[in-house]
Write a protein that holds these residues in place. Structure first.
Motif, PDB file in Angstrom:
ATOM      1  N   MET A 100       0.846  -1.168   0.000  1.00  0.00           N
ATOM      2  CA  MET A 100       0.000   0.000   0.000  1.00  0.00           C
ATOM      3  C   MET A 100       0.892   1.232   0.000  1.00  0.00           C
ATOM      4  SD  MET A 100      -2.782   1.446   2.758  1.00  0.00           S
ATOM      5  CE  MET A 100      -3.649  -0.059   2.895  1.00  0.00           C
ATOM      6  N   ASN A 101       0.580   2.195  -0.839  1.00  0.00           N
ATOM      7  CA  ASN A 101       1.340   3.433  -0.944  1.00  0.00           C
ATOM      8  C   ASN A 101       0.378   4.585  -0.690  1.00  0.00           C
ATOM      9  OD1 ASN A 101       2.904   5.612  -1.593  1.00  0.00           O
ATOM     10  ND2 ASN A 101       3.491   4.879  -3.611  1.00  0.00           N
ATOM     11  N   ARG A 102       0.320   5.043   0.557  1.00  0.00           N
ATOM     12  CA  ARG A 102      -0.590   6.114   0.943  1.00  0.00           C
ATOM     13  C   ARG A 102       0.150   7.084   1.861  1.00  0.00           C
ATOM     14  NH1 ARG A 102      -6.286   5.513   4.165  1.00  0.00           N
ATOM     15  NH2 ARG A 102      -6.929   7.666   3.896  1.00  0.00           N
ATOM     16  N   VAL A 103       0.061   8.369   1.525  1.00  0.00           N
ATOM     17  CA  VAL A 103       0.756   9.403   2.284  1.00  0.00           C
ATOM     18  C   VAL A 103      -0.262  10.437   2.739  1.00  0.00           C
ATOM     19  CG1 VAL A 103       2.479  11.227   2.148  1.00  0.00           C
ATOM     20  CG2 VAL A 103       2.856   9.092   0.939  1.00  0.00           C
ATOM     21  N   ILE A 104      -0.191  10.807   4.012  1.00  0.00           N
ATOM     22  CA  ILE A 104      -1.015  11.887   4.556  1.00  0.00           C
ATOM     23  C   ILE A 104      -0.077  12.837   5.287  1.00  0.00           C
ATOM     24  CG2 ILE A 104      -2.883  12.504   6.124  1.00  0.00           C
ATOM     25  CD1 ILE A 104      -4.000   9.655   5.685  1.00  0.00           C
ATOM     26  N   LEU A 105      -0.098  14.106   4.881  1.00  0.00           N
ATOM     27  CA  LEU A 105       0.797  15.111   5.448  1.00  0.00           C
ATOM     28  C   LEU A 105       0.003  16.349   5.841  1.00  0.00           C
ATOM     29  CD1 LEU A 105       3.495  15.011   2.624  1.00  0.00           C
ATOM     30  CD2 LEU A 105       3.689  13.938   4.868  1.00  0.00           C
ATOM     31  N   ILE A 106       0.422  17.008   6.908  1.00  0.00           N
ATOM     32  CA  ILE A 106      -0.117  18.309   7.280  1.00  0.00           C
ATOM     33  C   ILE A 106       1.072  19.225   7.491  1.00  0.00           C
ATOM     34  CG2 ILE A 106      -1.379  19.642   9.002  1.00  0.00           C
ATOM     35  CD1 ILE A 106      -3.039  17.153   9.575  1.00  0.00           C
ATOM     36  N   GLY A 107       1.040  20.365   6.812  1.00  0.00           N
ATOM     37  CA  GLY A 107       2.141  21.306   6.935  1.00  0.00           C
ATOM     38  C   GLY A 107       1.805  22.638   6.300  1.00  0.00           C
ATOM     39  N   ARG A 108       2.793  23.518   6.301  1.00  0.00           N
ATOM     40  CA  ARG A 108       2.639  24.855   5.719  1.00  0.00           C
ATOM     41  C   ARG A 108       3.487  24.961   4.459  1.00  0.00           C
ATOM     42  NH1 ARG A 108      -0.159  28.219   8.885  1.00  0.00           N
ATOM     43  NH2 ARG A 108      -0.285  27.723  11.099  1.00  0.00           N
ATOM     44  N   LEU A 109       2.954  25.659   3.457  1.00  0.00           N
ATOM     45  CA  LEU A 109       3.707  25.880   2.236  1.00  0.00           C
ATOM     46  C   LEU A 109       4.914  26.751   2.530  1.00  0.00           C
ATOM     47  CD1 LEU A 109       1.041  24.850   0.880  1.00  0.00           C
ATOM     48  CD2 LEU A 109       1.734  26.262  -1.036  1.00  0.00           C
ATOM     49  N   THR A 110       6.062  26.354   2.009  1.00  0.00           N
ATOM     50  CA  THR A 110       7.298  27.093   2.244  1.00  0.00           C
ATOM     51  C   THR A 110       7.514  28.196   1.217  1.00  0.00           C
ATOM     52  OG1 THR A 110       8.579  25.550   0.906  1.00  0.00           O
ATOM     53  CG2 THR A 110       8.384  25.073   3.275  1.00  0.00           C
ATOM     54  N   ARG A 111       6.791  28.136   0.118  1.00  0.00           N
ATOM     55  CA  ARG A 111       6.886  29.153  -0.937  1.00  0.00           C
ATOM     56  C   ARG A 111       5.580  29.144  -1.723  1.00  0.00           C
ATOM     57  NH1 ARG A 111       9.559  24.601  -2.845  1.00  0.00           N
ATOM     58  NH2 ARG A 111       8.995  23.968  -4.948  1.00  0.00           N
ATOM     59  N   GLU A 112       5.419  30.130  -2.594  1.00  0.00           N
ATOM     60  CA  GLU A 112       4.233  30.175  -3.437  1.00  0.00           C
ATOM     61  C   GLU A 112       4.220  28.938  -4.345  1.00  0.00           C
ATOM     62  OE1 GLU A 112       1.718  32.397  -3.292  1.00  0.00           O
ATOM     63  OE2 GLU A 112       2.789  33.322  -1.632  1.00  0.00           O
ATOM     64  N   PRO A 113       3.050  28.322  -4.547  1.00  0.00           N
ATOM     65  CA  PRO A 113       3.009  27.159  -5.440  1.00  0.00           C
ATOM     66  C   PRO A 113       3.324  27.571  -6.874  1.00  0.00           C
ATOM     67  CG  PRO A 113       0.801  27.750  -4.707  1.00  0.00           C
ATOM     68  CD  PRO A 113       1.742  28.637  -3.980  1.00  0.00           C
ATOM     69  N   GLU A 114       4.010  26.711  -7.575  1.00  0.00           N
ATOM     70  CA  GLU A 114       4.350  26.940  -8.981  1.00  0.00           C
ATOM     71  C   GLU A 114       3.351  26.143  -9.816  1.00  0.00           C
ATOM     72  OE1 GLU A 114       7.766  25.222 -11.846  1.00  0.00           O
ATOM     73  OE2 GLU A 114       8.506  26.271 -10.065  1.00  0.00           O
ATOM     74  N   VAL A 115       2.525  26.838 -10.584  1.00  0.00           N
ATOM     75  CA  VAL A 115       1.486  26.164 -11.372  1.00  0.00           C
ATOM     76  C   VAL A 115       1.749  26.403 -12.848  1.00  0.00           C
ATOM     77  CG1 VAL A 115      -0.984  25.947 -11.809  1.00  0.00           C
ATOM     78  CG2 VAL A 115      -0.171  26.492  -9.510  1.00  0.00           C
ATOM     79  N   ARG A 116       1.752  25.323 -13.585  1.00  0.00           N
ATOM     80  CA  ARG A 116       1.919  25.371 -15.042  1.00  0.00           C
ATOM     81  C   ARG A 116       0.818  24.540 -15.671  1.00  0.00           C
ATOM     82  NH1 ARG A 116       8.441  24.600 -15.674  1.00  0.00           N
ATOM     83  NH2 ARG A 116       8.992  26.504 -14.572  1.00  0.00           N
ATOM     84  N   TYR A 117       0.601  24.775 -16.943  1.00  0.00           N
ATOM     85  CA  TYR A 117      -0.415  24.021 -17.672  1.00  0.00           C
ATOM     86  C   TYR A 117       0.252  23.254 -18.804  1.00  0.00           C
ATOM     87  CZ  TYR A 117      -4.087  26.364 -15.115  1.00  0.00           C
ATOM     88  OH  TYR A 117      -4.911  26.805 -14.112  1.00  0.00           O
ATOM     89  N   SER A 118      -0.143  21.980 -18.946  1.00  0.00           N
ATOM     90  CA  SER A 118       0.393  21.171 -20.027  1.00  0.00           C
ATOM     91  C   SER A 118      -0.146  21.696 -21.355  1.00  0.00           C
ATOM     92  CB  SER A 118       0.023  19.706 -19.839  1.00  0.00           C
ATOM     93  OG  SER A 118      -1.379  19.550 -19.935  1.00  0.00           O
ATOM     94  N   GLN A 119       0.551  21.375 -22.429  1.00  0.00           N
ATOM     95  CA  GLN A 119       0.107  21.817 -23.745  1.00  0.00           C
ATOM     96  C   GLN A 119      -0.639  20.707 -24.434  1.00  0.00           C
ATOM     97  OE1 GLN A 119       3.431  23.397 -25.849  1.00  0.00           O
ATOM     98  NE2 GLN A 119       3.747  25.049 -24.387  1.00  0.00           N
ATOM     99  N   GLY A 120      -1.446  21.078 -25.415  1.00  0.00           N
ATOM    100  CA  GLY A 120      -2.209  20.098 -26.161  1.00  0.00           C
ATOM    101  C   GLY A 120      -3.688  20.414 -26.089  1.00  0.00           C
ATOM    102  N   GLU A 121      -4.497  19.513 -26.622  1.00  0.00           N
ATOM    103  CA  GLU A 121      -5.950  19.723 -26.644  1.00  0.00           C
ATOM    104  C   GLU A 121      -6.541  19.846 -25.254  1.00  0.00           C
ATOM    105  OE1 GLU A 121      -8.420  17.202 -29.016  1.00  0.00           O
ATOM    106  OE2 GLU A 121      -6.856  17.046 -30.544  1.00  0.00           O
ATOM    107  N   LYS A 122      -6.168  18.944 -24.392  1.00  0.00           N
ATOM    108  CA  LYS A 122      -6.686  18.956 -23.015  1.00  0.00           C
ATOM    109  C   LYS A 122      -5.567  19.407 -22.088  1.00  0.00           C
ATOM    110  CE  LYS A 122     -10.032  15.269 -23.691  1.00  0.00           C
ATOM    111  NZ  LYS A 122     -10.510  13.981 -23.225  1.00  0.00           N
ATOM    112  N   SER A 123      -5.455  20.725 -21.890  1.00  0.00           N
ATOM    113  CA  SER A 123      -4.392  21.208 -21.010  1.00  0.00           C
ATOM    114  C   SER A 123      -4.751  20.870 -19.563  1.00  0.00           C
ATOM    115  CB  SER A 123      -4.163  22.699 -21.223  1.00  0.00           C
ATOM    116  OG  SER A 123      -4.840  23.471 -20.318  1.00  0.00           O
ATOM    117  N   THR A 124      -3.764  20.436 -18.822  1.00  0.00           N
ATOM    118  CA  THR A 124      -3.942  20.037 -17.425  1.00  0.00           C
ATOM    119  C   THR A 124      -3.047  20.881 -16.542  1.00  0.00           C
ATOM    120  OG1 THR A 124      -4.360  17.758 -18.118  1.00  0.00           O
ATOM    121  CG2 THR A 124      -3.760  18.095 -15.815  1.00  0.00           C
ATOM    122  N   ALA A 125      -3.606  21.352 -15.433  1.00  0.00           N
ATOM    123  CA  ALA A 125      -2.821  22.127 -14.475  1.00  0.00           C
ATOM    124  C   ALA A 125      -1.907  21.197 -13.692  1.00  0.00           C
ATOM    125  CB  ALA A 125      -3.737  22.883 -13.527  1.00  0.00           C
ATOM    126  N   VAL A 126      -0.678  21.647 -13.448  1.00  0.00           N
ATOM    127  CA  VAL A 126       0.294  20.915 -12.642  1.00  0.00           C
ATOM    128  C   VAL A 126       0.837  21.895 -11.604  1.00  0.00           C
ATOM    129  CG1 VAL A 126       2.447  19.606 -12.615  1.00  0.00           C
ATOM    130  CG2 VAL A 126       0.927  19.469 -14.607  1.00  0.00           C
TER     131      VAL A 126
END
Length: 141
Positions: free
Chosen positions: A1-27
């Motif tokens: 089983m591979n399951r992770v549960i974490l509670i914490g504070r972000l250390t920096r602003e999240p970096e969000v990018r979008y994949s290219q193509g017909e169905k762009s997905t946020a990462v």
């Protein structure tokens, strides 16, 4: 089983990018500072864990999560490797996030950000603040 549960504070602003193509997905990529349960002398108090989220989860992170925000994440641990520009093999360890939960109120998050020197998050609700001292004038007392 591979399951992770974490509670914490972000250390920096999240970096969000979008994949290219017909169905762009946020990462979204971000790092959580997670307190250690047991602390020993001359050892760090927390661990800094790299996290990656995709799709709708990444979009929520982009819109509502900033540096200093306390969140809980659930996902699975992923290891990988790649060869960098210098030809060296680099090994990676990330939490692949499947869901998040906010662990504090919006006001607590704002006050934490202010104590970190960050500007407060703008209010997104449509409620007005009622000034002090007008309770007797309100029709529904």
């Amino acid at each position: 089983m591979n399951r992770v549960i974490l509670i914490g504070r972000l250390t920096r602003e999240p970096e969000v990018r979008y994949s290219q193509g017909e169905k762009s997905t946020a990462v979204a990529r971000f790092s959580l500072a997670v307190a250690r349960r047991f602390k020993r002398e001359n050892e760090p108090d927390c661990d800094f864990i790299n996290c990656v989220a995709f799709g709708k989860t990444a979009e929520v992170i982009e819109k509502h999560v900033t540096k200093g925000t306390k969140i809980g994440v659930e996902g699975e641990w992923r290891t990988g490797s790649y060869t960098n520009r210098d030809g060296n093999k680099v090994y990676t360890n990330d939490c692949n996030v499947s869901s998040i939960e906010f662990c504090e109120s919006k006001n607590a998050s704002q006050s934490n950000q202010q104590s970190n020197g960050l500007p407060p998050m703008p209010s997104t609700d449509d409620f007005m603040q009622i000034p002090d001292g007008i309770e007797n004038e309100l029709p529904f007392n």
